[in-house]
Design an enzyme around this catalytic site. Sequence first.
Site, PDB file in Angstrom:
ATOM      1  CG  PHE C 121     -43.652  44.878  68.769  1.00  0.00           C
ATOM      2  CD1 PHE C 121     -43.483  43.842  67.864  1.00  0.00           C
ATOM      3  CD2 PHE C 121     -44.945  45.344  68.984  1.00  0.00           C
ATOM      4  CE1 PHE C 121     -44.567  43.281  67.212  1.00  0.00           C
ATOM      5  CE2 PHE C 121     -46.039  44.789  68.336  1.00  0.00           C
ATOM      6  CZ  PHE C 121     -45.845  43.754  67.444  1.00  0.00           C
ATOM      7  CD  GLN C 235     -51.711  52.323  69.093  1.00  0.00           C
ATOM      8  OE1 GLN C 235     -52.000  51.144  69.214  1.00  0.00           O
ATOM      9  NE2 GLN C 235     -50.648  52.838  69.659  1.00  0.00           N
ATOM     10  CG  HIS C 237     -51.515  49.115  63.994  1.00  0.00           C
ATOM     11  ND1 HIS C 237     -50.706  48.897  62.910  1.00  0.00           N
ATOM     12  CD2 HIS C 237     -51.045  48.326  64.987  1.00  0.00           C
ATOM     13  CE1 HIS C 237     -49.788  48.000  63.242  1.00  0.00           C
ATOM     14  NE2 HIS C 237     -49.977  47.640  64.492  1.00  0.00           N
ATOM     15  CG  LEU C 251     -53.070  44.723  63.127  1.00  0.00           C
ATOM     16  CD1 LEU C 251     -53.064  46.236  63.150  1.00  0.00           C
ATOM     17  CD2 LEU C 251     -53.105  44.175  64.532  1.00  0.00           C
ATOM     18  CD  GLU C 254     -45.325  48.086  66.450  1.00  0.00           C
ATOM     19  OE1 GLU C 254     -46.517  48.299  66.710  1.00  0.00           O
ATOM     20  OE2 GLU C 254     -44.398  48.557  67.105  1.00  0.00           O
ATOM     21  NE  ARG C 310     -48.671  49.257  67.534  1.00  0.00           N
ATOM     22  CZ  ARG C 310     -49.370  48.297  68.109  1.00  0.00           C
ATOM     23  NH1 ARG C 310     -50.465  48.590  68.794  1.00  0.00           N
ATOM     24  NH2 ARG C 310     -48.990  47.040  67.999  1.00  0.00           N
ATOM     25  CG  HIS C 376     -54.687  48.740  66.667  1.00  0.00           C
ATOM     26  ND1 HIS C 376     -55.116  47.522  66.197  1.00  0.00           N
ATOM     27  CD2 HIS C 376     -53.689  48.473  67.538  1.00  0.00           C
ATOM     28  CE1 HIS C 376     -54.389  46.573  66.757  1.00  0.00           C
ATOM     29  NE2 HIS C 376     -53.530  47.113  67.575  1.00  0.00           N
ATOM     30  NE  ARG C 411     -52.542  48.977  72.850  1.00  0.00           N
ATOM     31  CZ  ARG C 411     -52.093  48.037  72.023  1.00  0.00           C
ATOM     32  NH1 ARG C 411     -50.995  47.375  72.312  1.00  0.00           N
ATOM     33  NH2 ARG C 411     -52.732  47.772  70.904  1.00  0.00           N
TER      34      ARG C 411
END
Lengths: 255, 291, 598
Positions: C121, C235, C237, C251, C254, C310, C376, C411
């Site tokens: 990730f 955040q 995304h 979404l 990722e 991100r 996100h 994050r």
Amino acid sequence: MLRNDRWWLQPLATVLGLLAFVAYGTWTAFRGNHYFVGYPRDYLSPFYSPCLVNSCGKAADFGHLGGIGTVSPALVILIFPMGFRLTCYYYRKAYYRSFWASPPACAVADAGSTSPSGLRSHYSGETRFPLVLQNAHRYFWYFAVLFACILTWDAVEAFRFPGGIGMGLGTLFFVINAALIWIYTLGCHACRHICGGSAKRFSRSRVRYRFWRDVFTPLNHHHQLFAWMSLIFIAWTDLYVYLVSTGAVHDPRFF
Amino acid sequence: MPEEREIVMKLWRGDAGGGAFETYKLPAQEGEVVLDVVHRIQATKAPDLAVRWNCKAGKCGSCSAEINGRPRLMCMTRMSSLPIGEITVSPMRGFPIMRDLVTDVSYNFEVAKQIPSFTPAPKPPGGYRMSQVDIDRGQEFHKCIECFLCQNVCHVIRDHEDNKRVYAGPRFFVRLAELEMHPLDTLDRRAYISEAMGIGLCNITKCCTEVCPEDIHITDNAIIPLKERVVDARYDPVAWLGRKLLGRPAPLSAVQAARYTGAASSAARSPSARAVPASPETASSTGLPAD
Amino acid sequence: MSDQETHHYDVVVIGAGGAGLRAAIESLTTGARTALVCKSLLGKAHTVMAEGGVAAAMGNVWPEDNWKVHFRDTMRGGKMLNNWRMAQLHAQEAPERVYELEEWGALFDRTPDGRILQRDFGGHRFARLAHVGDRTGLELIRTLQQRAVGLGIDVFMECKIVRLLVDRDGATNGAVGFWRESGRFVTFAAKAIVLATGGVGKTWQFTSNSWESTGDGHALALWAGADLIDMECVQFHPTGMVWPPSARGLLVTEGVRGDGGVLKNIDGERFMFNYISPYFAAETADTIAEADKWYTNKADYRRPPELLPRDEVARAINTEVKSGRGSPHGGVFLDIASRRPAEEIRRRLPSMYHQFKQLADVDITTDAMEVGPTCHYIMGGVRVEADTAATTVPGLFAAGEVAGGMHGANRLGGNSLSDLLVFGRRAGLAAAQYALSHPAVAPTESAVVSVTEHALSFFAHDSGENPYALHQDLQETMQSLVGIIRVESELVEAREKLAELAERASKLSVEGNRSFNPGWHLALDLESMLACAFCTTLGAIERRESRGGHTRDDYPTPDPAFETINMVTRLSGGEVAVTHLPRPAMPAELAELFEESK
């Protein structure tokens, strides 16, 4: 009931299909003749195999049950394939839906129940006699394997021609019929459970897992299709034997 | 879909006391799902229209309803996939109405408490090991988003309300199958599945599988294998003989298995969820305008 | 109040997502009488939408991995704004929490030798995310839910908390809410309360968040007198769906990039190679050839730039689109079809396959997806003590997205699910211990009545102000003025607009009656959303630098002076005020981890 599509089409088709088979099967089972072409072909109708009564004559590959001579040979053995199909998980769905209307289609009320609170309160599913007997499906499956072997033997016999090995159009039907029976029988839910699915850990029963994954599950996935195909082909093979036996049709020989 | 097309949507409005379909007309928009249209009706025409929804992505299973009579998720039903003409959206018929499209699904949460919990073998040194092939079956069942469409469509309870007392329903057969096939689980729930969960009532007519938005093969992979396991434990003399000869333990009784349920653990505690039942007189008792 | 219903508990957990469930389980097993209160049905919380996995340095795939590496990745991903102690506890305890889920029945994907498989990730040095295909959040919430139900926990579903109650000394002693179904009020007298209410995403127009993410916990804490920190750190995304309009913001995990997917602009260029910041240059591949080798050989090659944290990827996509190199619907292309076999895509990313097929009629095994940034997660939140998750209000605890500090300014993917577990447990434990060592509480009737009267006031208004319209205006304001790229003039404009919206919100009128009335629910949710939006905007004005999720066009680089500052927002004399709070300093042995790498 808010479904405005033609939901009744499928149960109707099922009723017609099953009734047609039952009608044909009754006629052929009680007929008691023209089920065997002894010469120059060795074709025994799948409705009559194994042929076990005295009147079977040369068709009796597996011996005679003493004393029974007058009854149609089909009636002696049909209980097994019939029981297998009657208790089959697919056929159960088919006739519960189409004959029982329980339910006729998804989100369409059961026959006898018209309100959400359920007018018909005595629905007991498969918990009471006689439907509790559906749990015996796996015993019929054991016999079904035996019958699949017998029908395979009949397909081998269908290659027997005067003067050695040959093949007619009928032989082809016997081979297809036996193959379909095997495919239907090995796709059975009980088979899938007994022979594979009952394992808790597949990693410790690799062979069963392989069969479960590569044979039983794919066949089971199309159980409905094979149930119908094999049903139709049994009737067709029987009809073909009848037509050849009565001389209405000449069975072409390939070699 | 041409921009100018008009949508005619009939929504069920009412509460436990009764109700009727109301027709709403609004212009069509590109790429919408049924829930989008319901939201537009809510924002512009009926601000108190009750509808349950969360993620609008087919992942939470909140917006279950019956669209043109078919149980579906509103968020995953594209308008363009429906036949042209009037569209009806009604609440799930299998559960009591709360208001408009919202139903009281507490039956499901009550059944959930009666499922004997996961009971793993003691952890070996170095931790548990499981092969992917051991958990593939369970992972299919874990896809369940608890939309309860299967519970709604199952005629055993949809058309025979009294069976709710004795029947777990497809969602919980999936849950029980997952536990029975879990490689680490040690509990034998077979008698319990037969006696307390009522699997014999299922006549495998497969509507649960047809409506499952996660494409879980509920009937073939969960219910029928459970029925076969019950046959192993209760109806198969060969299996019985095998257990006797091989010295394997007899299946647990339903009562023994019931000790592993959340319902048993909370028995001494105050009754949980839904302390306030649906009550038609709520509105009047508050002295607020009833409509 | 004739319809007043009161329950007495040691601990009340508000929110039944991952953090709330984990807290409730811990509190219950510690011996406290515990209630779990949630706004939706049990098991529907936003956690179900988490896709990629749980980050935990178990070292099952890469034995080189350990908590220190995870800790370092987390701090660097958070642009060093994180609470170091939280990041440390998180990295140390995450593996234990994951194994615990397995003991409770979770079925994670496996390695060939039967252990928990871990996937790559963004921002994680090693493949570290324990996962279940692309529906890890569902596995997590269901496992915890079934565990909680098995323990016989008391659950109050579809019950929205309107206000926390505070005694004369400023300690919390309960909460007032209502059943959504009937509209009847319910009071909880509780010695300790755990907030686990998740995020604020519904304040923005394009968001991956579900209906529930309205910042209730942030607002409840603020109103009860607690501090919020770094609310400007939101955040976006990088990969949300951009088409069709109704699916905009949904979404796209990722995991698509972790499994080999790449980002391309309209010219087919893998543009991420043009956006490698100096901060990550040393560990990021600078040629396509090197990047592609990394998937199979992580020891000798550096990671592809598609897997940068991100914030970096979201800004890059934003720039590409603004420069006219975007896809037809205003995003960029995310292509896995040309890079992995169809069968593998369907197996590894089943719900993505499903989502695009059903909502956009796109087959991701043959075509590229169109994606763009979507709101996100909020890194900021209630200020808590790292070890106990205790807020600045005695008796009030917070865990999960509602708590601030753990993730700093940005994050890393996968760190949220592990955050839920680690701090959910710590919050539940601390709350239970607090409750068991404190005497019974009794909220006053007058405190309860003032809340219920306020909640009912909307029915009496006849301004014609519609909550749905107001919500839309709020979302548009935040999207256009407090979005992914910010500038002082727009932020000030947003502050003024929010004041106007708050004025309108106080006069909202609600039609119908109290029984399951979404218009009324939204009116109450809007109070929370507006409070959070205000805190975010104030913090964003005050943080004059760009750091992680907070990007200022007028201050485009990080400012070391702000690295040591948490932006605190709290109520002071009825107004939200913002102050600077020095961030706790990292001890020398941890600080060393960062020096080695430079």
